[in-house]
Each structure stands twice: as C-alpha cells, then as structure tokens.
Design a protein around this motif. Sequence first.
Motif, PDB file in Angstrom:
ATOM      1  N   UNK A 159      23.834  17.769  -2.992  1.00  0.00           N
ATOM      2  CA  UNK A 159      24.803  18.327  -2.277  1.00  0.00           C
ATOM      3  C   UNK A 159      26.161  17.623  -1.954  1.00  0.00           C
ATOM      4  N   UNK A 160      27.331  18.188  -2.596  1.00  0.00           N
ATOM      5  CA  UNK A 160      28.421  17.341  -2.224  1.00  0.00           C
ATOM      6  C   UNK A 160      28.641  16.120  -2.790  1.00  0.00           C
ATOM      7  N   UNK A 161      28.771  15.134  -2.038  1.00  0.00           N
ATOM      8  CA  UNK A 161      28.571  13.672  -2.675  1.00  0.00           C
ATOM      9  C   UNK A 161      27.359  13.385  -3.155  1.00  0.00           C
ATOM     10  N   UNK A 162      26.230  14.112  -2.801  1.00  0.00           N
ATOM     11  CA  UNK A 162      24.997  14.015  -3.381  1.00  0.00           C
ATOM     12  C   UNK A 162      24.740  14.403  -4.806  1.00  0.00           C
ATOM     13  N   UNK A 163      25.445  15.641  -4.815  1.00  0.00           N
ATOM     14  CA  UNK A 163      25.631  16.312  -6.167  1.00  0.00           C
ATOM     15  C   UNK A 163      26.551  15.364  -7.059  1.00  0.00           C
ATOM     16  N   UNK A 164      27.441  14.851  -6.707  1.00  0.00           N
ATOM     17  CA  UNK A 164      28.377  13.813  -7.245  1.00  0.00           C
ATOM     18  C   UNK A 164      27.505  12.788  -7.851  1.00  0.00           C
ATOM     19  N   UNK A 165      26.846  12.023  -6.813  1.00  0.00           N
ATOM     20  CA  UNK A 165      25.970  11.033  -7.282  1.00  0.00           C
ATOM     21  C   UNK A 165      24.851  11.286  -8.391  1.00  0.00           C
ATOM     22  N   UNK A 166      24.439  12.573  -8.050  1.00  0.00           N
ATOM     23  CA  UNK A 166      23.525  12.989  -9.293  1.00  0.00           C
ATOM     24  C   UNK A 166      24.001  13.238 -10.636  1.00  0.00           C
ATOM     25  N   UNK A 167      25.129  13.563 -10.560  1.00  0.00           N
ATOM     26  CA  UNK A 167      26.072  13.694 -12.050  1.00  0.00           C
ATOM     27  C   UNK A 167      26.358  12.462 -12.489  1.00  0.00           C
ATOM     28  N   UNK A 168      26.863  11.587 -11.912  1.00  0.00           N
ATOM     29  CA  UNK A 168      27.043  10.309 -12.279  1.00  0.00           C
ATOM     30  C   UNK A 168      26.103   9.413 -12.702  1.00  0.00           C
ATOM     31  N   UNK A 169      24.574   9.817 -12.010  1.00  0.00           N
ATOM     32  CA  UNK A 169      23.391   8.958 -12.648  1.00  0.00           C
ATOM     33  C   UNK A 169      23.068   9.613 -13.706  1.00  0.00           C
ATOM     34  N   UNK A 170      22.965  10.880 -14.079  1.00  0.00           N
ATOM     35  CA  UNK A 170      22.279  11.498 -15.117  1.00  0.00           C
ATOM     36  C   UNK A 170      23.336  11.219 -16.351  1.00  0.00           C
ATOM     37  N   UNK A 171      24.436  11.061 -16.314  1.00  0.00           N
ATOM     38  CA  UNK A 171      25.636  10.871 -17.105  1.00  0.00           C
ATOM     39  C   UNK A 171      25.741   9.328 -17.532  1.00  0.00           C
ATOM     40  N   UNK A 172      25.026   8.548 -16.888  1.00  0.00           N
ATOM     41  CA  UNK A 172      24.974   6.934 -17.240  1.00  0.00           C
ATOM     42  C   UNK A 172      24.654   6.950 -18.775  1.00  0.00           C
ATOM     43  N   UNK A 173      23.412   6.712 -19.074  1.00  0.00           N
ATOM     44  CA  UNK A 173      22.717   6.443 -20.337  1.00  0.00           C
ATOM     45  C   UNK A 173      21.497   7.376 -20.387  1.00  0.00           C
ATOM     46  N   UNK A 174      21.207   7.885 -19.269  1.00  0.00           N
ATOM     47  CA  UNK A 174      19.707   8.570 -19.407  1.00  0.00           C
ATOM     48  C   UNK A 174      19.693   9.965 -18.483  1.00  0.00           C
ATOM     49  N   UNK A 175      19.248  10.790 -19.362  1.00  0.00           N
ATOM     50  CA  UNK A 175      18.838  11.992 -18.687  1.00  0.00           C
ATOM     51  C   UNK A 175      17.614  11.919 -17.909  1.00  0.00           C
ATOM     52  N   UNK A 176      17.683  11.419 -16.563  1.00  0.00           N
ATOM     53  CA  UNK A 176      16.266  10.870 -15.958  1.00  0.00           C
ATOM     54  C   UNK A 176      15.603  11.884 -15.496  1.00  0.00           C
ATOM     55  N   UNK A 177      16.111  13.384 -15.520  1.00  0.00           N
ATOM     56  CA  UNK A 177      15.124  14.410 -14.804  1.00  0.00           C
ATOM     57  C   UNK A 177      15.575  15.568 -15.858  1.00  0.00           C
ATOM     58  N   UNK A 178      14.507  16.503 -15.660  1.00  0.00           N
ATOM     59  CA  UNK A 178      14.449  17.656 -16.576  1.00  0.00           C
ATOM     60  C   UNK A 178      15.619  18.607 -16.303  1.00  0.00           C
ATOM     61  N   UNK A 179      15.871  18.823 -14.906  1.00  0.00           N
ATOM     62  CA  UNK A 179      17.148  19.639 -14.707  1.00  0.00           C
ATOM     63  C   UNK A 179      17.713  19.152 -13.564  1.00  0.00           C
ATOM     64  N   UNK A 180      18.778  19.577 -13.398  1.00  0.00           N
ATOM     65  CA  UNK A 180      19.809  19.184 -12.305  1.00  0.00           C
ATOM     66  C   UNK A 180      20.335  20.466 -11.458  1.00  0.00           C
ATOM     67  N   UNK A 181      20.665  20.619 -10.116  1.00  0.00           N
ATOM     68  CA  UNK A 181      21.183  21.515  -9.427  1.00  0.00           C
ATOM     69  C   UNK A 181      22.370  20.804  -8.668  1.00  0.00           C
TER      70      UNK A 181
END
Length: 306
Positions: A159-181
């Motif tokens: 949610x909000x900053x948490x969503x931005x955090x999640x997208x920044x994490x996923x976009x580093x070098x690894x799709x660490x999760x199977x899906x994202x919301x």
Amino acid sequence: MRKLLRILFSFLFFLTSFGVYFTNRIMYIKKKDEQLILNREKNAGRFDPDEFQYLPKREVSIPSPFGYELKMILVEPHSAKHYIIISHGVTENKINSIKYMKLFLERGFNAVIYDHRRHGESGGKTTSYGYYEKFDLKAVVNWLKKEKGPDLLLGIHGESMGAATMLLYAGMVEDGADFYISDCSFSDFKEQLSYLLKTEMKLTPRPLLPIADVFLRMRERYSLRDISPISVIQQIKNPILFIHSKKDTYILPSMTEALYEKKKGPKMLFLAENGAHAQSLNENKEDYEAAIDEFLREFGFLNKDT
C-alpha cells in the motif's frame, strides 16, 4: 567586498538551512500515533483483537542488512504453502496491514505482516520511501523462503510507500514473488515531491528539489532519482495487479496508470470509484475483493473452488 561576502554567506546559510529542513521532513516524516491506528482499525471493524488473538501465529524478529531488527508476525491458519507478505504505507504499521491480510486468509493464504524501518516495532532511524526498505523486504522474503522452502506460492501486497517498496524490490534483479498487488504507489518519488511542493506548500520545485537532493545524498547516501518504481517496472516479469482510487488527490491515479502502461507481460488494472488515498479497500470492499479474485484466478493463483 565585505558586502559581497555577507550576501554569499547569507545565500549559503539559506541553502544549508533549507537543505537540512527539507531532508528532515523527508527522513523523519511524522508517523501516526500507534494507539490512533489501533483505535481507528478497531472502530472501523477492520481489526478484531479477539479474532486476531486466536489465529495461529508467531512473532518473528529478523536482522535487517542495515543492522537493526525487523519485527513481523507470521500467521498460518492453512496447511497449504501459499503465503502473502503485506507491505504497509508510510506513517502506518503492521496493524494497518491486517485488513489486507484477512482478504488473503479467506482465500487460503498464510500471511506475513511486518513493520518497515522506523515504523512500529522495527528499528531504523530514517524513512527512505523504498530505497532502503526494498532491501528489508528482500530480507523478509529470503527468511520466509528459507523457513518454508523455495517451492511456496508467494505474493506481495503493498500500500502506498509499501507498494513502491515492493515494486523497487521486484525490479532489482529478481522476481522474488509469484505475483504482486500494487495499491496506490507513486511512480517516481521526485515527481511526487514536486507535486506536493506545488499543491500543499505552494512552492516552486526548482531549485528546491535539486538542493534537497544534494543534502539527501550527503546525509543518506541515495538520490531522489533512486526512488523510481517506473524506472524498474519493465524488469518485473511476474503478474501485477495495479489498484488506485480515482479520487486520490495525494498520489494521483495517473501515476498507477503510467506504471500499468509501462509494465510488460501479465498485468491488470483496477481503478476504484470511491475513496481518498489508500482508501480503495475501505470504500470499495466488494469491488476490491472482486478485482483480487479475478486477478488471482486469471493467473492461476486461486482455484475456482476456493
């Protein structure tokens, strides 16, 4: 000559004062009172202490790569190895994540809720809007995979900053999760600050943001340019559900629309009719749940019988 020096000194003093003041506003953003969050969620019926007490769960503390402890709760009412990690917004804490957790518990997922750095029970002295938080999220994901095995089905909701955090994490070098919301993320932090300077403080972003950026790099070792989910969104291969309220005036829905347009591969978009910032679930519960169900079923993460 002395007059020129006085003018130069005054100018440098202004730049320094503004740089310190503005970066303090960023780094030490005032958090919501924890009792206020608790009472708000209880009074709205989104958090039932008695119900939560009897959920199978355990508190966990893991080290952040930056030397403090991250506090989280692992909730496991299901035997299936399906897990969701909830990443809360700025000024909130893991109590705010419970309403999202409940949606996924009802859909057969176990859950991890945790406090970001400098929030709730976690350590850390400053907030970085996803820059350092993404490495903390990586630590949470790595711990869960080590604890439960690499074959689990994993989603992340932010949610909000948490969503931005999640997208920044996923976009580093690894799709660490199977899906994202991604619920009401900003697309670019510098652009978001520019918007807030103009609308809330009635100030011109130039030259204020460049000055603030210099001080942020000196004090926190990152740049505003480093907090840009839209710059990494094309690197995320796994499915993303983008959510935003049409009436959000704090982070504009056009930011989520831009993220959606630039994301390649599997994706969905849900624009809620009602609610201010981070209120899409609270004000559109049935439609929000329907969007999640459609997304999970579309990409094979939810059985039709669940």
